[in-house]
Design an enzyme around this catalytic site. Structure first.
Site, PDB file in Angstrom:
ATOM      1  N   ASP A   1      -5.703  -5.033   8.435  1.00  0.00           N
ATOM      2  CA  ASP A   1      -5.914  -4.481   7.101  1.00  0.00           C
ATOM      3  C   ASP A   1      -4.845  -3.409   6.812  1.00  0.00           C
ATOM      4  OD1 ASP A   1      -8.093  -4.090   4.807  1.00  0.00           O
ATOM      5  OD2 ASP A   1      -7.376  -2.102   5.413  1.00  0.00           O
TER       6      ASP A   1
ATOM      7  N   GLU B   1      -6.252  -7.118   0.930  1.00  0.00           N
ATOM      8  CA  GLU B   1      -5.180  -6.649   1.802  1.00  0.00           C
ATOM      9  C   GLU B   1      -5.471  -6.963   3.271  1.00  0.00           C
ATOM     10  OE1 GLU B   1      -7.897  -3.019   1.060  1.00  0.00           O
ATOM     11  OE2 GLU B   1      -7.271  -4.849   0.044  1.00  0.00           O
TER      12      GLU B   1
END
Length: 518
Positions: free
Chosen positions: A393, A436
């Site tokens: 992430d 993301e």
């Protein structure tokens, strides 16, 4: 309304039975039910599409057969399952052979052969297609050898229908051997006729014992043809009469044009021109119904020779003209089918890639990940091997969007995807999980080795010059790592990696944390 079973395995068997019986409506219904079945595994989807492709090939619908074969290959790729890959490869090889692309057909068949498929029906179709391709390559001996392997597989399987198919196919090759040797090598021809008689007797006894006489027409044509070549007129007529009676009770008329050609030859040799003409006309009518232009061209060529022998020049000329016209039509049709199949293949491959790819980064998307992870997880558990997976992430990604714009945020995602992809091997998995978050999996590594790779990627991201995208931009990632094989399902393994990712965030970000096993 067609009654269908509920279980996928039963539906798959029903689909195969419908293709064997050339029941097109049942084939379509079974395939639709399978593809709509919730949670259908990719390997069963690949097998279903491959079997349905064979059904459409038997309908002479090469466009749809090609589409289904291409979709079967895509499903097999996702399944990472050897039997599914073999089914799909065989379906595509059949299309290549039908389109005259013998080199690609042979390459596909060799790839399937290397998989050593254990399923008897798959073995039969593999060896049968190998025989057909080698026959078209002019390698008669190799073709016959493969047909014998098909029969050996069918006999070992104990399946009556497979044995009958193999006996019929081998009888066709033995007929070709006998016909080629008839003039100059009578001993070789005699041996072929003796073997063909044995094959026919075995098939006849088997079919009658199991009430499967409807499977005999093509074999009876081969037997009748051999009797024509042996000048055994009355026996040949009796065999062809039986063949015609069986065909009258069965929707498959594909044996009729071949029988007609041999009957015409038989009658012409006896000087019965009227009967020869009737046989030719019957064969041409069957060809018209079947859309069999190539076979019709052969019948016109044969009819031309028969009329010339009787000095019927006008009739001979008519057949000669029709023969050449049909031969040209066949060439055009083949070229068009090849072009259409190639265009369809390119389009299907493009659509498949787009359906499984993330539009922004070009990596696999969530659908790709879902289809890939389940079979990988099952395989790892079955073989007792690790399957490390990392959930990665981007730290403070919302702030990147807020401070530098969403355009910069998109550029960050694309650049990170490039870095991850550059560090992955062909056997690894690299996908965008959403937002993301990205997923990496390494089926060839254990957990400690995967942690080293994850640490290296994390450091590489931190050291990247992100300022080229926006002044002052700095990007780091947090990584959660877990061994999917330690968990009962792929979803459980992903949850463990997600928990490890949160631990990395809690530890200050820009670090790697490993989940504890159950």
């Amino acid at each position: 309304m067609i009654a269908l079973p509920a279980a996928p395995a039963d539906l798959l068997r029903a689909l195969q039975d419908s293709v064997d019986r050339t029941e097109h409506a049942a084939t379509d219904a079974c395939l639709q039910a399978l593809l709509q079945h919730p949670g259908l595994p990719a390997h069963l989807q690949a097998q279903a599409l491959a079997i349905a492709s064979h059904g459409h090939y038997r309908r002479n619908d090469l466009a749809q057969a090609s589409r289904l074969a291409s979709e079967a290959r895509a499903a097999a790729d996702l399944a990472s399952d050897a039997p599914a890959t073999a089914h799909a490869g065989l379906a595509w090889a059949r299309i290549c052979w039908a389109l005259g692309d013998l080199d690609e057909a042979l390459a596909e068949l060799k790839a399937v052969h290397r998989l050593s498929p254990a399923e008897p029906r798959l073995q039969l179709h593999l060896f049968n297609l190998l025989g057909l391709v080698h026959a078209d390559l002019g390698q008669a001996e190799a073709a016959e050898t493969y047909q014998r392997q098909a029969l050996d597989s069918a006999r070992r399987s104990g399946c009556v229908d497979l044995r009958l198919i193999a006996l019929t196919n081998l009888a066709g090759r033995v007929l070709a051997r006998g016909e080629a040797a008839q003039t100059q090598h009578p001993d070789t021809a005699a041996a072929a006729w003796a073997e063909l008689d044995q094959l026919a007797a075995e098939a006849d006894a088997l079919a009658c014992a199991h009430d499967q006489e409807l499977t005999l027409p093509h074999l009876l044509v081969a037997l009748g043809a051999s009797l024509v070549l042996r000048d055994r007129r009355d026996e040949a007529l009796a065999v062809f009469a039986r063949q015609a009676r069986i065909v009258a009770a069965w929707p498959d008329r594909s044996s009729l044009p071949h029988a007609a050609g041999w009957l015409a030859r038989l009658h012409a040799a006896a000087g019965d021109l009227a009967a020869a003409r009737r046989a030719i006309n019957d064969g041409l009518a069957a060809c018209a119904a079947l859309g069999a232009k190539a076979r019709a061209a052969a019948l016109h060529e044969q009819a031309c020779a028969i009329e010339e022998a009787g000095a019927h020049w006008r009739e001979a000329l008519q057949h000669h003209k029709r023969f050449h016209a049909l031969r040209e039509e066949c060439a055009v049709d083949l070229a068009q089918r090849k072009a259409a199949a190639l265009a369809l293949r390119v389009e299907l491959e493009r659509a498949r890639r787009e359906a499984l790819a993330d539009a922004l980064t070009g990596l696999g998307n969530r659908r790709y990940l879902d289809q890939r992870l389940a079979p990988w997880h099952a395989q790892a558990r079955e073989r007792g091997r690790p399957l490390p997976l990392a959930l990665l992430d981007i730290d403070h990604f919302k702030q990147i969007n807020d401070r530098h714009s969403h355009l910069v945020g998109d550029a960050v995602l694309r650049r990170l995807a490039q870095l991850l992809q550059a560090g992955a091997r062909d056997a690894d998995l690299c996908a965008r999980f959403g937002g993301e978050e990205f997923v990496l999996a390494w089926p060839a590594l254990d957990l400690p080795a995967a942690r080293q790779v994850a640490e290296r990627l994390r450091a590489q991201v931190a050291a990247e010059d992100w300022g080229v995208l926006a002044s002052g931009l700095r990007v780091t990632v947090s990584v959660g790592l877990a061994d999917l094989a330690d968990h009962a399902s792929a979803a459980d393994g992903l949850a463990a990696a997600d928990a490890a990712l949160y631990a990395a965030k809690a530890a200050g970000r820009d670090c790697v944390r490993v989940a504890t096993s159950d």
